[in-house]
Design an enzyme around this catalytic site. Structure first.
Site, PDB file in Angstrom:
ATOM      1  N   LYS A   1       0.841  -1.201   0.000  1.00  0.00           N
ATOM      2  CA  LYS A   1       0.000   0.000   0.000  1.00  0.00           C
ATOM      3  C   LYS A   1       0.874   1.248   0.000  1.00  0.00           C
ATOM      4  O   LYS A   1       2.093   1.164   0.099  1.00  0.00           O
ATOM      5  CB  LYS A   1      -0.918  -0.019   1.214  1.00  0.00           C
ATOM      6  CG  LYS A   1      -1.973  -1.120   1.133  1.00  0.00           C
ATOM      7  CD  LYS A   1      -3.071  -0.831   2.113  1.00  0.00           C
ATOM      8  CE  LYS A   1      -4.078  -1.968   2.147  1.00  0.00           C
ATOM      9  NZ  LYS A   1      -4.947  -1.853   3.326  1.00  0.00           N
TER      10      LYS A   1
ATOM     11  N   HIS B   1       2.047   6.730   3.270  1.00  0.00           N
ATOM     12  CA  HIS B   1       1.456   8.073   3.266  1.00  0.00           C
ATOM     13  C   HIS B   1       2.144   9.021   4.240  1.00  0.00           C
ATOM     14  O   HIS B   1       3.058   8.631   4.965  1.00  0.00           O
ATOM     15  CB  HIS B   1      -0.054   8.011   3.473  1.00  0.00           C
ATOM     16  CG  HIS B   1      -0.464   7.288   4.714  1.00  0.00           C
ATOM     17  ND1 HIS B   1      -0.174   7.752   5.969  1.00  0.00           N
ATOM     18  CD2 HIS B   1      -1.137   6.119   4.886  1.00  0.00           C
ATOM     19  CE1 HIS B   1      -0.668   6.925   6.858  1.00  0.00           C
ATOM     20  NE2 HIS B   1      -1.242   5.915   6.231  1.00  0.00           N
TER      21      HIS B   1
ATOM     22  N   HIS C   1       2.739   7.969   7.740  1.00  0.00           N
ATOM     23  CA  HIS C   1       3.877   7.063   7.968  1.00  0.00           C
ATOM     24  C   HIS C   1       5.184   7.850   8.049  1.00  0.00           C
ATOM     25  O   HIS C   1       6.065   7.519   8.845  1.00  0.00           O
ATOM     26  CB  HIS C   1       3.967   6.013   6.859  1.00  0.00           C
ATOM     27  CG  HIS C   1       2.820   5.051   6.842  1.00  0.00           C
ATOM     28  ND1 HIS C   1       2.063   4.823   5.722  1.00  0.00           N
ATOM     29  CD2 HIS C   1       2.289   4.272   7.813  1.00  0.00           C
ATOM     30  CE1 HIS C   1       1.118   3.934   6.006  1.00  0.00           C
ATOM     31  NE2 HIS C   1       1.239   3.592   7.268  1.00  0.00           N
TER      32      HIS C   1
HETATM   33  N1  LIG Z   1       0.518  -1.238  16.652  1.00  0.00           N
HETATM   34  C1  LIG Z   1      -0.032  -0.508  15.726  1.00  0.00           C
HETATM   35  N2  LIG Z   1      -1.292  -0.657  15.430  1.00  0.00           N
HETATM   36  N3  LIG Z   1       0.729   0.366  15.082  1.00  0.00           N
HETATM   37  C2  LIG Z   1       0.328   1.207  14.015  1.00  0.00           C
HETATM   38  C3  LIG Z   1       0.306   0.492  12.715  1.00  0.00           C
HETATM   39  C4  LIG Z   1      -0.083   1.395  11.587  1.00  0.00           C
HETATM   40  C5  LIG Z   1      -0.764   0.696  10.435  1.00  0.00           C
HETATM   41  N4  LIG Z   1       0.075  -0.225   9.756  1.00  0.00           N
HETATM   42  C6  LIG Z   1      -1.260   1.769   9.473  1.00  0.00           C
HETATM   43  O1  LIG Z   1      -0.661   1.992   8.469  1.00  0.00           O
HETATM   44  O2  LIG Z   1      -2.256   2.412   9.736  1.00  0.00           O
END
Ligand SMILES: NC(=[NH2+])NCCC[C@H](N)C(=O)O
Length: 476
Positions: A139, A142, A145
């Site tokens: 994906k 963004h 991130h």
């Molecule tokens: N432990 C967690 N949920 N950390 C954040 C993860 C963020 C998730 N991968 C996203 O892009 O939205």
């Protein structure tokens, strides 16, 4: 630092009016930065001087300020003096400002700056797990991130400097139906050659294509469901393709993170906690905490009154687990493996509720250490874009920062000839990106604490920003 300049200006005024410099100190105020590039650094209030008897209280303030301003001469400290309405504006020498700002850094060992104070010595030290960046495979990477990467790294560095044992963790979005789609799509649109050459781009392309097709083609959707089921049942062919996607993604991210001087001790991910997530559901059930919602989903009551007015879904009606169930399992696993004293999650504030629920359910399960888990949220940002279009990959953002800097350097008359302009542009461009985000956090914290910006660390950083000509893109 503001003190140094205030004293110098007061001394100048004292000489001009033959008075003690001390009488001018209360009338001199530092101008908060971030107004305009052209704004002055200090303001002298004529009214304050009138009420303290330094200037006669009869007469026109405008005239008084003009007369006084005319008697003052520029020197090596003050580079500009001008009269405004009832005030005199002072702008201090830029080079000296930079020197004064950097002065404290030279005195101490670079890495120990500010850490020898008594306050820091008394801080409790322990193991801190910081989870940040955490993109999703195939994906978009963004703006959220990017912020998480920079802010998380900043927090991890800070915690480490304060003497903690820091574990840096990246929690990849490496599980879920998106892999069903990707697995099914790769058979149709994928190409091993392209995957090797430009892995992130290729995975993203395949993902976009297969999503489009699945919208109107039930066969594709079925193939995706089948592939995901094979993955969940650990069928070797599906697992090895998934593993390849994951490894290739991690390698690629590691290469790009290096440009930001970011690294992780652990690349974990949602995929590691499928089994644990099922266990969490069982524990909830055996403790009588698992309820069934009207739609058949497994939920935990998170309301304060126990009236199910707010619930956290942990299981779908078909028995599969969710994002939060994997987070519950992941948190418990991290506590067992690393026995952290505190854990910090860095994501955009859109996930604040998710983390509240996570900590709530952990407490309900008897994990009192959930009180030492913290979510550090940051403001959501508008989509990122480069000149060539919307951003999908981290690398594009970094290239854009470098290219813009290269462009600025070529436009600037004062840029000297350099051995390796690309390298300089890379360093300055990426530093600007980092500083820009860090300053936004510091500013918002300063404002929350109602501190004036022109004080302490705020002033050093804000001053640095101004000199570099960087403006924060938005507010936190
Ligand atoms: N432990 C967690 N949920 N950390 C954040 C993860 C963020 C998730 N991968 C996203 O892009 O939205």
């Amino acid at each position: 630092m503001a003190c140094f300049f205030r004293r110098k200006i007061a001394a100048k005024l004292g000489r001009a009016l033959q008075q003690s410099e001390d009488v001018f100190i209360p009338a001199l105020s530092a101008v908060p930065v971030f107004r305009k590039q052209q704004s002055p650094d200090f303001k002298l209030s004529i009214n304050t001087l009138r009420s303290s008897g330094v200037l006669p209280s009869s007469g026109d303030t405008q005239q008084q300020s003009e007369e006084l301003a005319n008697r003052l001469k520029q020197d090596s400290v003050v580079e500009d003096i001008s009269a405004g309405n009832g005030v005199i504006h002072f702008k201090v020498n830029r080079k000296l400002l930079v020197e004064k700002m950097l002065e404290p850094f030279g005195k101490e060992d670079d890495h120990k700056f500010g850490l020898n104070s008594e306050l820091f010595k008394t801080l409790k030290k322990g193991t801190t797990l910081v989870e940040y960046s955490s993109p999703n495979i195939a994906k978009k990477f963004h703006a959220g991130h990017l912020r998480s990467t920079i802010i998380g790294n900043f927090i991890a560095n800070l915690k480490q400097s304060l003497g903690n044992n820091v574990i840096r963790m990246n929690y990849l979005g490496d599980w879920g139906m998106q892999f069903g789609l990707l697995g099914a799509g790769f058979g149709k649109f994928g190409c091993q050659e392209k995957l090797k050459q430009n892995p992130l781009q290729h995975l993203f392309e395949v993902y976009v294509q297969v999503n489009k097709e699945a919208e109107h083609n039930e066969d594709t959707m079925q193939a995706a469901r089948d592939f995901f089921r094979q993955l969940e049942q650990h069928e070797s062919e599906a697992v090895s393709l998934w593993q390849q996607f994951r490894e290739i993604t991690v390698d690629e991210y590691q290469r790009v993170y290096k440009r930001l001087n970011v690294h992780f001790d652990i690349y974990s991910g949602e995929s590691f906690h499928q089994h644990g997530a099922q266990e969490v559901v069982q524990q909830l059930q055996s403790r009588g905490l698992l309820k069934t919602s009207e739609t058949g989903a497994g939920v935990v009551d998170t309301s304060t009154d126990g009236d199910m007015s707010s619930v956290c879904a942990v299981q779908r009606a078909d028995g599969t687990t969710l994002y939060i169930t994997r987070d519950l399992a992941a948190a418990i696993d991290r506590k067992e493996k690393y026995n952290f004293d505190e854990m910090i999650y860095v994501t955009d504030k859109g996930q604040a509720n998710h983390f509240n629920q996570l900590f709530h359910v952990l407490r309900a399960l008897g994990h009192s250490w959930a009180d030492r888990c913290e979510h550090v949220p940051f403001g959501l940002v508008r989509g990122m874009s480069t000149r060539s279009g919307e951003v999908v990959f981290l690398e594009d953002v970094l290239n854009e920062a470098r290219n813009r800097m290269l462009h600025n350097m070529s436009q600037s008359k004062t840029t000297k000839e350099m051995d390796d302009p690309e390298d300089t542009a890379e360093k300055v461009g990426i530093s600007a990106l980092i500083v820009q985000m860090v300053i936004v956090i510091l500013c918002s914290k300063c404002q929350q604490a109602r501190l004036r910006l022109f004080s302490g660390a705020g002033s050093v950083l804000a001053g640095g920003m101004r000199i570099l000509g960087i403006t924060p893109v938005d507010k936190m």
